[in-house]
Design an enzyme around this catalytic site. Structure first.
Site, PDB file in Angstrom:
ATOM      1  N   HIS A 133       0.816  -1.211   0.000  1.00 41.15           N
ATOM      2  CA  HIS A 133       0.000   0.000   0.000  1.00 41.15           C
ATOM      3  C   HIS A 133       0.855   1.269   0.000  1.00 41.15           C
ATOM      4  O   HIS A 133       2.061   1.236   0.305  1.00 41.15           O
ATOM      5  CB  HIS A 133      -0.909   0.004   1.232  1.00 41.15           C
TER       6      HIS A 133
ATOM      7  N   GLU B 288      -2.333  -7.337   7.008  1.00 44.28           N
ATOM      8  CA  GLU B 288      -1.039  -7.129   7.633  1.00 44.28           C
ATOM      9  C   GLU B 288      -0.857  -8.125   8.777  1.00 44.28           C
ATOM     10  O   GLU B 288      -1.830  -8.655   9.323  1.00 44.28           O
ATOM     11  CB  GLU B 288      -0.971  -5.689   8.168  1.00 44.28           C
TER      12      GLU B 288
END
Length: 212
Positions: free
Chosen positions: A8, A82
């Site tokens: 990201h 994550e």
């Protein structure tokens, strides 16, 4: 299958180097939005059959420019999340950050039963990310983008990609909107074709317990 794993764009917690893994997480910074636009521009002439994101807001915002002008929507997969920081969540001190990355390095070196303090084990992370990749592969698309987080991408690639090992991922930090290009499938295995635009031929020798 051609699989692009993409980190990201920049978030405020990236800027201050603070561990932030909770859902939904922070938005992209203005710089992060510029990075996402630049990423989309680099893919403008590429074929894309599908785009996947994690439940984190930052992955959705990174993928949004990639979807513009394409008949695609981002598909959310929890398996792309994550790696949870557990007791280290919200810390920005060097000891905590090194413990977080050191734990992941131990996973890549083979100690999959080690747990992040108060959180996930390496085996549970690997099962989760494997499940996401299996879902992507089962869909039958040939060219796919999956937007995830840097630590998750590096850990999974270090564990599952034939020509990348712990020493390689320890030496190659993935920048915001960094792209890892893979070829292969869950059944046939994976090869890393390029890491942030540079070709990859073979990984270096593993160094057990290394920090990634």
């Amino acid at each position: 299958m051609q699989l692009f794993l993409i980190r990201h764009g920049e978030t405020p917690t990236n800027v201050v180097k603070r561990l932030e893994t909770r859902v939904p997480g922070p938005d992209l910074t203005p710089t992060g939005r510029e990075q996402a636009d630049a990423l989309a521009a680099s893919f403008v002439s590429r074929r894309l059959d599908a785009v996947y994101v994690s439940p984190l807001v930052r992955t959705h915002q990174t993928a949004a420019p990639l979807l513009q002008g394409r008949d695609l929507v981002a598909v959310e997969l929890p398996g792309l999340l994550e790696i949870e920081a557990g007791e280290l969540e919200g810390h920005d001190d060097r000891a905590a950050v090194e413990r977080y990355h050191g734990t992941i390095g131990a996973w890549v070196a083979g100690d999959l039963d080690r747990a992040m303090p108060g959180a996930i084990t390496g085996r549970a992370f690997l099962d989760r990310f494997d499940g996401a990749v299996e879902h992507i592969a089962t869909a039958g698309d040939e060219v796919v983008v999956a937007v995830s987080s840097g630590a998750a991408i590096r850990a999974w690639v270090g564990l599952r990609v034939d020509n990348v090992d712990l020493a390689f991922v320890a030496d190659h930090v993935l920048g915001n909107t960094g792209v890892v290009e893979l070829q292969g499938s869950p059944d046939d295995g994976w090869t890393c074709v390029a890491w942030e635009g540079a070709g990859v031929t073979a990984g270096a020798t593993d160094a057990a317990g290394g920090v990634i």
